[in-house]
Design an enzyme around this catalytic site. Sequence first.
Site, PDB file in Angstrom:
ATOM      1  N   ARG A  51       0.830  -1.203   0.000  1.00  0.00           N
ATOM      2  CA  ARG A  51       0.000   0.000   0.000  1.00  0.00           C
ATOM      3  C   ARG A  51       0.866   1.256   0.000  1.00  0.00           C
ATOM      4  NH1 ARG A  51      -3.744  -1.831   4.977  1.00  0.00           N
ATOM      5  NH2 ARG A  51      -1.670  -2.505   5.654  1.00  0.00           N
ATOM      6  N   ASP A  53       0.946   5.689   0.323  1.00  0.00           N
ATOM      7  CA  ASP A  53       0.234   6.811   0.931  1.00  0.00           C
ATOM      8  C   ASP A  53      -0.239   7.814  -0.110  1.00  0.00           C
ATOM      9  OD1 ASP A  53       0.739   5.797   3.472  1.00  0.00           O
ATOM     10  OD2 ASP A  53       2.608   6.916   3.690  1.00  0.00           O
ATOM     11  N   ARG A 215      10.048   7.707   4.187  1.00  0.00           N
ATOM     12  CA  ARG A 215       9.985   9.161   4.315  1.00  0.00           C
ATOM     13  C   ARG A 215      10.656   9.636   5.595  1.00  0.00           C
ATOM     14  NH1 ARG A 215       3.824  10.508   3.573  1.00  0.00           N
ATOM     15  NH2 ARG A 215       4.603  12.592   4.107  1.00  0.00           N
TER      16      ARG A 215
END
Length: 279
Positions: A51, A53, A215
């Site tokens: 998945r 973001d 990130r």
Amino acid sequence: MRIALGVSYNGQAYDGWQSQPSGNTVQDKLEAALARFAAQPEPVRTLCAGRTDAGVHGLMQVVHFDTPLARTAFSWVRGTNAFLPPDIAVQWAQPVPDTFHARASAVARRYAYVLLQSPVRPSVEAGRVGWVFQPLHLAAMQEAAEYLLGTHDFSAFRAAACQAKSPVKTLQRIAISRRGTSGPAQAKADSDTDWQPCYWRFEFQADAFLHHMIRNIMGCLVAIGQGSQPPQWMAQVLAARSRSAAAPTFAPDGLYFLGPVYAAHWGLPERSPAYDWLP
């Protein structure tokens, strides 16, 4: 019949991959397109390899779904793409055994972060690259990255909303390269004055990733690359196992899911043409 698809998408307009009540996710758009092509009243349910973001892009997201319809692989590609928005496209389709699972069968996952180093903000690349306006030092970032390789508790780089059962992951590879405005280039000497605009590409491969893990690592690498912290600080952050010890989460703009890695016997493509389009 179980079908695997390779899907690419520009994530700027979507609320991430996973289906949400808003209907504005990549999964929602893909499942609706599959249902229209299959002439079914309900969406075709898909399972993905990883998945992503909101704002994160995908070069080769792999999904699988089950269907009673007999269609050629080419038909699944062309037919589904006819009902998808222009920033999402099925790259390939392939029948797979019922034992194949897009997520569980993956032995690793790959991401790249593309970063523009320039005194001027991105324009054409807006939403497609991260941005720093101070020069980065390659050697410092490479030294810091070494501390992350191997199997560790990555709690310091884990978002509060992460649903992973364990923070322990195996980071197999981090590669950092630079491409200058006139072609491939090596990083210049550590100088705050002698530098030119360029792109940086950070590649990551692991067995799996935590929510916001890359990130958050990028935030730390940039801080070290700009000289705000020494390379050894990365080891301290990792050992702290606390999100508060790390740098702020970096922007999603330059993050690309390159795709999963599967065992060769599944016979699935390893890369897409877009893989080499990035700097």
